[in-house]
Design an enzyme around this catalytic site. Structure first.
Site, PDB file in Angstrom:
ATOM      1  N   ASP A 177      17.898  -1.640   1.019  1.00 43.73           N
ATOM      2  CA  ASP A 177      17.292  -0.598   0.241  1.00 43.73           C
ATOM      3  C   ASP A 177      18.091   0.689   0.410  1.00 43.73           C
ATOM      4  O   ASP A 177      19.447   0.595   0.908  1.00 43.73           O
ATOM      5  CB  ASP A 177      15.815  -0.410   0.726  1.00 43.73           C
ATOM      6  CG  ASP A 177      14.856  -0.069  -0.439  1.00 43.73           C
ATOM      7  OD1 ASP A 177      15.024   0.902  -1.090  1.00 43.73           O
ATOM      8  OD2 ASP A 177      14.266  -0.969  -0.734  1.00 43.73           O
ATOM      9  N   HIS A 217      12.731   5.445  -0.578  1.00 44.71           N
ATOM     10  CA  HIS A 217      12.281   4.102  -1.180  1.00 44.71           C
ATOM     11  C   HIS A 217      12.234   2.968  -0.100  1.00 44.71           C
ATOM     12  O   HIS A 217      11.058   2.377   0.028  1.00 44.71           O
ATOM     13  CB  HIS A 217      13.383   3.733  -2.439  1.00 44.71           C
ATOM     14  CG  HIS A 217      12.683   2.485  -3.140  1.00 44.71           C
ATOM     15  ND1 HIS A 217      13.317   1.214  -2.970  1.00 44.71           N
ATOM     16  CD2 HIS A 217      11.745   2.481  -4.068  1.00 44.71           C
ATOM     17  CE1 HIS A 217      12.583   0.460  -3.883  1.00 44.71           C
ATOM     18  NE2 HIS A 217      11.778   1.044  -4.530  1.00 44.71           N
ATOM     19  N   SER A 395       9.322  -3.291  -7.232  1.00 44.54           N
ATOM     20  CA  SER A 395       9.988  -2.752  -5.790  1.00 44.54           C
ATOM     21  C   SER A 395       8.931  -3.251  -4.671  1.00 44.54           C
ATOM     22  O   SER A 395       9.325  -3.502  -3.598  1.00 44.54           O
ATOM     23  CB  SER A 395      10.240  -1.337  -5.598  1.00 44.54           C
ATOM     24  OG  SER A 395      11.281  -1.005  -6.451  1.00 44.54           O
TER      25      SER A 395
END
Length: 537
Positions: A177, A217, A395
């Site tokens: 990520d 994220h 995601s």
């Protein structure tokens, strides 16, 4: 003075434009024989054990790139080495077109592939598009407030695996990520920290071990798998272990990120990782010459997609986001969701209806994609401050599935990655009638668990393991229909540490040499088996 400044800026801009990205592929691996004879110099014992369980042989892809080759390329004028891949026997490089082409004079260079296809022989036509800022992963709309994670687990019947104590224990997930800030301090991750479930990580972008940094994220993604706040958030794989790898450069959109990902996947392989979660997708780059077209989503064009399939060939399961462009000009899946053996996950709303942003299939060559679906709209996550919030995007549907894959594989540690993926697909509600939005549909992990029990098991009343906890000798009560059984003992990393034949006339085995802790046992007789936990004092 202003003219000089303008000239410097102009030259700087020209230099930036003149730089190109490319992969240089080598002809061979001259050190292959040495490494094949000494596998622990290139892979951990856990990685070798995973190969053994799945009958996967070592090959030259496991061998590191020749250091001599790397050094000669690095020393070449005008060349910067950005990443390397032993699986591809290639380096990701940056330099002028001339400097890159000069590398073809090195005798060990097989061929060069520019990231811009127009620079390759018979390359495709240049995209007629404007410079664009690609946004391949975030597209998340966070709204603060408390919620419940029950829906995103129960939709998959994952709670039924948790109730049977299949919570991912003994399985390792690598998370690729943009960054993981505050995972080491935010309260929803403290259960992972306290139980030593974060095994390590690496920042491939900045080449350091400070992985608790970067974009936020990854923190949100990890929360759907490993987060835990009682009565607020329970991740789908709360007892799995995790490696955290930064492969996404939030400051740029460039194909080098695909090479970072492959590098990270190779490290994950060598560490014995079972599952890779990738809540990233690649289609549009800042330089339109590097961007993909739908025709490239064929599983064989994108560097990252080829890497994902090699990762599968090494015994891992790659769970990837399908993409968030379902309502855009390019509604189809992105790389590496197009990889043949990647488990591509689209998104549904809390009521199991299609989420309009979820990228659709099929792959360009007509394969079913996405493979399966999970909640990605109003998914319950933790932000970097520890607040329990909701967010949108494939995601989050991807890691929700990754955690459940760990739980199912924990229940059947001897299953291959291909068998686990097939069990998951077959459990999905549209398995017999897949479509371009849902793929095979929403999986039912309880059904997958039941389908995996394709042989009868010992009844609870006919088989005993005692004492439990034990400190020296363990006794077995074996059904009269069997003269002998075989017992397998696994530690919490899933490594096989005992494999013994036990006869009914002397049904005991020793655990004196085992350290105190919790182990898993599997007892097999003919086509029957029983699994459970064994505590050693």
């Amino acid at each position: 003075m202003k003219k000089i400044t303008f000239l410097i800026v102009l030259l700087s801009g020209f230099w930036a434009v003149a730089q190109e990205d490319a992969w240089v592929y080598f002809t061979d691996k001259p050190d292959a024989a040495h490494y094949m004879a000494n596998p622990l110099e290139m892979l951990s014992q856990r990685a070798l054990d995973r190969r053994t369980r799945q009958n996967i042989a070592l090959d030259e892809k496991d061998v590191p790139i020749s250091v001599s080759y790397i050094n000669q390329v690095t020393a070449s004028a005008g060349i910067t080495v950005k990443a390397k891949s032993k699986w591809m026997n290639a380096l990701h490089i940056r330099g002028t077109v001339e400097a890159i082409q000069n590398l073809e004079n090195l005798t060990f260079v097989d061929h060069i592939q520019f990231a811009n296809p127009t620079l390759n022989t018979a390359g495709r036509a240049m995209h007629q598009s404007q410079l664009a800022n690609g946004n391949k992963n975030l597209e998340t709309q966070v709204s603060f407030g408390y919620g419940t994670s029950a829906n995103q687990i129960q939709m998959l019947k994952g709670n039924q695996l948790h109730q049977q104590d299949f919570t991912g224990n003994g399985k390792i997930i690598a998370v690729m990520d943009a960054g993981f800030p505050n995972v080491n301090t935010a309260q929803p991750f403290q259960r992972l920290i306290t139980n030593n479930k974060i095994l390590g990580g690496y920042d491939f972008v900045n080449r350091n071990t400070n992985f608790y940094t970067g974009g936020t994220h990854g923190t949100l993604v990890l929360a759907t798998m490993g987060g835990y706040v009682e009565n607020q958030l329970v991740g789908t794989g709360p007892d799995a272990s995790y490696y955290l790898f930064i492969t996404e450069d939030i400051s740029d959109e460039n194909p080098v990120e695909e090479s970072y990902w492959v590098e990270a996947a190779e490290m994950a392989d060598s560490l014995g990782v079972d599952i890779i979660n990738t809540s990233l997708g690649y289609f549009i780059y800042n330089n339109p010459g590097y961007s993909y077209e739908y025709a490239d989503m064929n599983g064989t064009t994108a560097f990252i997609s080829r890497g994902a399939d090699i990762a599968f060939s090494k015994g891992m399961i790659c769970v990837v986001s399908a993409g968030n462009s379902g309502a855009g000009a390019n509604p189809n899946i992105s790389a590496p969701a197009d990889a043949v053996n990647a488990l591509a996950v689209g998104a549904v709303a809390p009521d199991s209806s299609y989420a309009g942003f979820s990228s659709i299939g099929p792959s360009f060559d007509g394969r079913v994609k996405p493979d399966i679906m999970a909640q990605g709209q109003q998914a319950v996550v933790s932000d970097t401050f520890g607040n329990i919030v909701t967010a949108n995007g494939t995601s989050f549907s991807s890691p929700i599935i990754s955690g459940m894959v760990a739980c199912l594989w924990q229940a059947f540690p001897d299953k291959t990655n291909a068998e686990i993926i097939q069990l998951i697909k077959q459990s999905a509600h549209l398995y017999n009638t897949p479509n371009n939005q849902f793929g095979y549909g929403i999986p039912d992990f309880s059904r997958a668990l039941a389908n995996a029990l394709d042989t009868p098991v010992f009844s609870e009343n006919s088989f005993l393991v005692y004492p439990n906890p034990a400190n020296s000798v363990v006794n077995l009560v074996i059904p009269e229909s069997y003269e002998e059984v075989r017992i397998f003992i696994y530690n919490q990393l899933g490594q096989e540490i005992m494999n013994s034949k036990i006869k009914r006339e002397n049904p005991v085995f020793s655990v004196e040499n085992l350290q105190s802790g919790i182990y898993w046992y599997k007892i097999k007789a003919g086509n029957n088996y029983k699994t459970g936990k064994l505590a050693v004092k």
